[in-house]
Scaffold this motif. Structure first.
Motif, PDB file in Angstrom:
ATOM      1  N   ASN A   1      -0.900  -8.164  -3.209  1.00 31.85           N
ATOM      2  CA  ASN A   1      -1.095  -6.979  -4.050  1.00 31.85           C
ATOM      3  C   ASN A   1      -2.390  -7.037  -4.854  1.00 31.85           C
TER       4      ASN A   1
ATOM      5  N   VAL B   1       0.836  -1.205   0.000  1.00 32.74           N
ATOM      6  CA  VAL B   1       0.000   0.000   0.000  1.00 32.74           C
ATOM      7  C   VAL B   1       0.871   1.256   0.000  1.00 32.74           C
TER       8      VAL B   1
ATOM      9  N   PHE C   1      -6.417  -6.173  -4.945  1.00 31.66           N
ATOM     10  CA  PHE C   1      -6.976  -4.940  -4.413  1.00 31.66           C
ATOM     11  C   PHE C   1      -8.486  -4.823  -4.617  1.00 31.66           C
TER      12      PHE C   1
ATOM     13  N   LEU D   1      -2.207  -5.535  -8.375  1.00 32.20           N
ATOM     14  CA  LEU D   1      -2.281  -4.121  -8.733  1.00 32.20           C
ATOM     15  C   LEU D   1      -1.115  -3.712  -9.621  1.00 32.20           C
TER      16      LEU D   1
ATOM     17  N   ILE E   1      -5.564  -2.988  -0.271  1.00 27.82           N
ATOM     18  CA  ILE E   1      -4.576  -3.869  -0.910  1.00 27.82           C
ATOM     19  C   ILE E   1      -4.081  -4.903   0.093  1.00 27.82           C
TER      20      ILE E   1
END
Length: 227
Positions: free
Chosen positions: A143, A27, A145, A165, A139
């Motif tokens: 990763n 994040v 999200f 992400l 997140i």
């Protein structure tokens, strides 16, 4: 022989700690890119608007490592990186997904919230003026999200992403957020609500009397529980 309870507790803490730290790193990386992309986007918008209207104020201000703001004319977007890793309520759709059922540790999420305020609220120190949550990005350690928001901000993304992400996802997100803020007009309070005021209200709120409010969105799980 059964496992030592203290060793079991230690193992749980070590596992969760590692997962949460990775979610936080993810994040933080996303937050850094949002800051960088905001600067680039604002500079591009300045080049497209300055010759036609020099009074449109556009800018980015870095407050600290966990906060920055984006000024879009009369709107001020406040981006906040939360330092705590959270989970969502048990009745949230996220928990019903096969993705979380397969690995419960995927439920731990870092979060970035984006709030929309009227820029004048800060310029004139109108402390009682409301802001609203425009969007939030969640997140996990892989990763993957979730993006929640109003209108296109929420519609463009699934409840949980189908892939990790990427920068392009953040680029789309920041453009949608700025578009949403620019398109969302002020709503004046009903006439009867502001018909009567006191002298104190006049003295304390001269700059905000009759000012409009912007309307935010409820998280999807809140809408479900209130249905």
């Amino acid at each position: 022989m059964s496992q030592d309870p203290k060793e079991n507790i230690a193992q749980i803490l070590l596992t969760k700690s590692g997962i949460k730290q990775q979610a936080y790193r993810n994040v933080c990386t996303a937050f850094k890119h949002l800051k960088e992309q905001s600067v680039l986007l604002i500079e591009e918008l300045k080049s497209k608007t300055s010759e036609r209207d020099k009074d449109i104020f556009l800018g980015v201000e870095f407050i600290n490592d966990q906060e920055f703001t984006v000024r879009i004319a009369g709107d001020l977007l406040v981006f906040v990186l939360h330092t705590n890793i959270i989970t969502l309520p048990a009745d949230y759709e996220f928990y019903k997904s096969d993705y979380v059922a397969e690995q419960p540790l995927r439920k731990y999420l870092g979060q970035i919230n984006v709030y929309n305020f009227m820029a004048d609220s800060f310029e004139f120190n109108r402390l009682n003026d409301p802001g609203y949550l425009l969007a939030r990005l969640l997140i996990n350690y892989e990763n993957y999200f979730i993006v929640e928001g109003d209108r296109q901000v929420g519609f463009m993304f699934e409840s949980i992403s189908s892939k990790p992400l990427e920068k392009v996802d953040l680029d789309v997100m920041i453009q949608l957020i700025i578009t949403q803020a620019a398109e969302n007009d002020l709503m004046a309070p009903p006439f009867p609500q502001i018909r009567n005021i006191t002298v104190r209200e006049k003295m304390e709120k001269t700059q905000s009397l009759g000012a409009g409010n912007k309307i935010g969105f409820q998280m999807s799980y809140q809408n479900e529980t209130k249905a």
